[in-house]
Design a protein around this motif. Structure first.
Motif, PDB file in Angstrom:
ATOM      1  N   GLN A  22     -21.585   0.210  67.420  1.00 26.90           N
ATOM      2  CA  GLN A  22     -20.817   0.925  68.418  1.00 26.90           C
ATOM      3  C   GLN A  22     -21.014   2.406  68.172  1.00 26.90           C
ATOM      4  N   THR A  24     -19.105   4.045  73.453  1.00 28.65           N
ATOM      5  CA  THR A  24     -17.911   4.880  73.543  1.00 28.65           C
ATOM      6  C   THR A  24     -18.346   6.318  73.748  1.00 28.65           C
ATOM      7  N   ASP A  68     -22.083  -2.241  73.746  1.00 29.28           N
ATOM      8  CA  ASP A  68     -20.849  -1.518  73.440  1.00 29.28           C
ATOM      9  C   ASP A  68     -21.160  -0.029  73.369  1.00 29.28           C
ATOM     10  N   LYS A 112     -17.332  -2.408  76.567  1.00 21.81           N
ATOM     11  CA  LYS A 112     -17.235  -3.450  75.534  1.00 21.81           C
ATOM     12  C   LYS A 112     -17.918  -4.722  76.017  1.00 21.81           C
ATOM     13  N   ASP A 113     -18.867  -5.190  75.217  1.00 25.40           N
ATOM     14  CA  ASP A 113     -19.551  -6.471  75.434  1.00 25.40           C
ATOM     15  C   ASP A 113     -20.069  -6.608  76.869  1.00 25.40           C
ATOM     16  N   GLU A 172     -15.471   3.764  77.925  1.00 20.56           N
ATOM     17  CA  GLU A 172     -15.531   2.768  76.852  1.00 20.56           C
ATOM     18  C   GLU A 172     -16.054   1.456  77.431  1.00 20.56           C
TER      19      GLU A 172
END
Length: 590
Positions: A10, A49, A47, A27-28, A25
């Motif tokens: 990440q 950020t 992923d 995610k997956d 953000e």
């Protein structure tokens, strides 16, 4: 050796962010494309950020999922594409569940987007001014006619188009590729969005304009860069994500990754990147171009294999006596003047795109034309290819004046001289599959029968590192880099004497770029090909060219051997070009 995670990393936020919430953000994230055989995964568990004001770059080879990830954020996936899993949270909002109407309110005003293709993303029947002003009105940035016009001129100037007020009435076809890219960047920034997604935003730009534009992007807007330029990533992005086959294989601080890559794939990317320290490739004994880079063994011993071969070739070439060869191309006093529309009714002016250009290219060698966007490079190429008629001057191909050629003599000339254009989107017929596209020159010139043409197409696909299964696919099913490889294969189909390459490798990731450059060098040595190479990437020039002509405002201001221009530039403009190369002062690791 770094202890970075290379399996499911990440992107770390900056230390200074403290309790600050991420702007973006992911995610997956999983994205697939619906086919007759089911869903084909393109992005597999990504992923990311991104903090407010931060710049993050995604690098990887063509088809690795970089652009698909970017398009998924703003729901601009092509028809069969869909998000099949995961979460995309932007500024506290879950974008993956947004309706089309909700996404329209976010696009442009909150998330700006600069697409990778400057040619097909501008409407050819609308003026540049109309298209920029339309975006400004749609995003509610300005309303009054004068206010909208003033804002349009301002954003275009900020994007590097100095004479924007004079060019608003012009159309996309009257702009160079780099100028069109600047228009798209201006449109992307027109609403001052919180996040700018930039998909290869400067691949069509020369290094000096690239630097000015990237300086402008550094205004507090968070930027998600998709790029294949590792120097650009190292210089401009705090964080770097490396993608391979739809997955993130390495992530972390940009300079740390590029100076000390951990994953074998990242190591190969870094090893393949051209730099000012590179030398000319000339050997036909370089690594075979028929291997698919994606299928190569990424063992550490193979990372520098190609570089060792290049070094050995250079050592042999250094001791070979240089013999003056006959000139394949001689350009003398070449001038092209365009008529342009003025601001007033019925008013018109003129633009000198090429001004008394003189140079020659020896048979079997490569001459590079370099310079800023709009300096006249592509105009010269079009005149040599007889796609534009010169206002004055002469063009001699193998001692023959090409100006008066028509009909069959002109067709015969074009069999011996093939182009590769800078736009891998507009130069391919969307209604013709890849096999027929590559075979088109063979059919036009009545070379061989149907079976031999198909065999030649399969051979060419191997040469440019494309799987043979693509023979039945269409351009819209390929990435930008894959389309450019198709264009190169088509140009090589007839085994021409002269190839004019207009930014031919600008859309390619560094692995494929390195392979294509080696392929061009191999073919040149084997077939005595002559190349006129138009590019703004000076690191590529260092690798591929024997001689360099530097163009500025339609004129050649410096011409010499590649070594002389790079090691001892005479003109201040040439020095500025060299100094502006992104990442030139950063040492990449292997």
């Amino acid at each position: 050796m770094s202890d970075r995670n290379t399996t499911s990393p990440q992107t770390a936020s900056t230390a200074a962010s403290g309790a600050q919430k991420p702007l973006l953000e992911i995610k997956d994230l999983q994205v697939g494309f619906q086919t007759t055989g089911g869903i084909v995964p393109a992005v597999r568990g990504v992923d990311l950020t991104l903090m407010p004001g931060q710049t993050l770059a995604i690098v990887g080879e063509s088809g690795s999922g970089k652009s698909t990830t970017a398009h998924a954020i703003i729901n601009l996936l092509p028809g069969p594409g869909r998000i099949t899993g995961g979460s995309i949270v932007f500024d506290g909002q879950e974008l993956s569940s947004f309706s089309e109407k909700q996404m329209e309110e976010v696009r442009g005003s909150q998330i700006g987007f600069v697409p990778q293709d400057p040619m097909s993303n501008l409407n050819p029947v609308w003026s540049i001014g109309f298209q920029v002003e339309e975006t400004i009105r749609a995003n509610g940035v300005a309303t009054g006619r004068k206010e909208v016009r003033a804002h349009a001129i301002q954003v275009l100037k900020e994007a590097g188009l100095a004479d924007a007020d004079k060019r608003l009435k012009q159309f996309p076809h009257q702009f160079s590729g780099g100028m069109r890219q600047r228009v798209l960047i201006g449109i992307g920034l027109s609403a001052r969005p919180k996040l700018l997604i930039a998909d290869e935003p400067t691949s069509a730009l020369d290094v000096t304009v690239q630097r000015r534009i990237l300086d402008h992007l550094d205004i507090g807007t968070a930027v998600l860069f998709i790029t294949h330029d590792l120097g650009l990533a190292a210089e401009r992005a705090e964080q770097l994500v490396v993608m391979y086959k739809g997955k993130i294989v390495e992530a972390g601080p940009s300079k740390e990754i590029l100076q000390n890559p951990v994953h074998p794939y990242t190591q190969r990317l870094v090893a393949a990147a051209p730099s000012l320290a590179s030398r000319r490739i000339q050997s036909a004994t370089l690594a075979s171009p028929t291997h698919h880079l994606s299928d190569l063994d990424y063992a550490p011993t193979k990372v520098t294999e190609g570089l060792d071969l290049i070094a050995a070739a250079e050592e042999r070439i250094e001791h070979q006596p240089k013999v003056k060869r006959p000139d394949a191309i001689v350009v003398k006093d070449l001038t092209k003047v365009y008529k342009i529309r003025g601001q007033g009714k019925g008013a018109a002016g003129s633009l000198t795109a090429a001004d008394n250009v003189n140079f020659s290219v020896e048979k079997g060698t490569t001459t590079a034309l370099v310079g800023e966007s709009g300096s006249g490079k592509s105009t010269v190429a079009k005149m040599i290819l007889r796609l534009e008629d010169p206002t004055s001057g002469s063009i001699m191909i193998d001692g023959q004046d090409v100006a008066p050629l028509k009909g069959k003599p002109l067709l015969d000339l074009r069999r011996r001289m093939q182009p590769v254009f800078q736009d891998p989107y507009g130069s391919l017929d969307p209604l013709r599959n890849i096999g027929n596209t590559i075979a088109e020159p063979l059919s036009t010139h009545k070379v061989g029968d149907r079976a031999s043409r198909k065999a030649r197409v399969l051979e060419l696909l191997d040469q440019v590192a494309l799987p043979q299964a693509l023979i039945t696919r269409y351009p819209n099913e390929l990435s930008g880099g894959q389309r450019q490889r198709v264009a190169i294969a088509r140009a090589l189909a007839l085994k021409p004497d002269i190839v004019v390459l207009d930014e031919a490798v600008s859309a390619l990731d560094v692995l494929v770029q390195a392979q294509i450059l080696k392929l061009l060098a191999d073919l040149q040595a084997e077939l005595e090909l002559t190349y006129l190479f138009i590019t703004h990437d000076l690191a590529v020039v260092r690798v591929i060219a024997d001689n360099v002509c530097v163009m500025q405002n339609g004129k050649i201001v410096e011409a010499a051997t590649t070594d002389d221009v790079f090691d001892n530039p005479q003109e201040q403009y040439t020095k500025e070009l060299l100094n502006a190369i992104p990442g030139a002062g950063i040492t990449l690791g292997v």
